[in-house]
Write an enzyme that holds these catalytic residues in place. Sequence first.
Site, short mmCIF file in Angstrom:
data_model
loop_
_atom_site.label_atom_id
_atom_site.label_comp_id
_atom_site.label_asym_id
_atom_site.label_seq_id
_atom_site.Cartn_x
_atom_site.Cartn_y
_atom_site.Cartn_z
N SER A 1 -23.04 58.81 -7.56
CA SER A 1 -24.45 59.05 -7.28
C SER A 1 -25.01 57.97 -6.34
CB SER A 1 -25.21 59.15 -8.61
OG SER A 1 -26.46 59.78 -8.44
N LEU A 2 -26.04 57.23 -6.75
CA LEU A 2 -26.56 56.14 -5.91
C LEU A 2 -25.45 55.16 -5.53
CD1 LEU A 2 -28.82 54.32 -4.67
CD2 LEU A 2 -29.12 53.34 -6.96
N ASP B 1 -23.52 70.80 -10.72
CA ASP B 1 -24.41 69.66 -10.47
C ASP B 1 -25.78 70.13 -9.94
OD1 ASP B 1 -25.57 67.22 -9.76
OD2 ASP B 1 -23.70 66.40 -8.97
N ILE C 1 -31.28 65.66 -16.80
CA ILE C 1 -31.01 66.46 -15.60
C ILE C 1 -29.56 66.30 -15.15
CG2 ILE C 1 -31.54 66.71 -13.13
CD1 ILE C 1 -34.43 66.10 -13.76
N PHE D 1 -34.14 61.78 -16.41
CA PHE D 1 -33.12 61.79 -15.36
C PHE D 1 -31.73 62.01 -15.96
CE2 PHE D 1 -30.51 59.65 -12.01
CZ PHE D 1 -30.86 60.49 -10.96
N HIS E 1 -23.39 66.59 -13.06
CA HIS E 1 -23.53 65.39 -12.23
C HIS E 1 -22.71 64.20 -12.74
CE1 HIS E 1 -25.36 63.04 -9.08
NE2 HIS E 1 -25.86 62.18 -9.93
#
Length: 247
Positions: free
Chosen positions: A75-76, A200, A139, A136, A228
């Site tokens: 991710s980030l 995702d 999700i 978050f 995700h």
Amino acid sequence: MNSDKPVLVLLHGWGVNQGVWRTIVAGLPDTIKILTPDLPGFGNATAFPSPYSLDAVLDFMAQDFPDNSYVAGWSLGGLLAIALAAKYPRKVKRLALIAASPCFLAQQDWPGMSAAVMQQFALSLKNNLPQTIDRFLAIQAMGSTSARNDTKQLKQAILAYPAPQAEAVEAALQLLSQCDLRAEFSALKQPVAGYFGRLDALVPVSVVEKLKQLQPAAQFDIAGHASHAPFISHPDSFLIWLRSWLG
């Protein structure tokens, strides 16, 4: 640890910390040296640059980054891994993106998160940081057959470390919403691989075709039932992929 061991660096995502890698680290052989640094302002990394710009964060992280590392970013963490590979090429021998993209915000002809969702997170961060991170995490597991359990596991993993610094959380969200590293990603000389979840909701699997256009030699794998956080929901499959990538 012997200095001749290959080094694997695992970079976590937004709002969490190195705790997310606990199961994965336990499943890897001791023939590799594993580093799971907290991103600046998250977990144990209480120090962080201010302002929290992309260049400042990269310079901050690069100080403790061994040369010729195998870098896998989730991710980030994947966005930052791309930027590191571009700015400090000697640090990154191979790059792996885990549910990550060089551009997280949806653009014309580029799948991603909607600006409205990003703005919603930015607004709610100011009101209630823990609740926003909880949302978050929920999700992240959306679509997965084990969504409730995945969310619980993520929460347990991150609670073992200090809560993130509010300023860093907010600034890191800005990086996610503002950075577009498609040109940098396309120009990378290092071998690139990736592991994505078909379900995702944050990094749509349709982005894989776009990534292939930017890096035609890259190898991308898709976990059919994962969302995700594929290394949380399907750790065994993920470990098989990771070991294969490490060679």
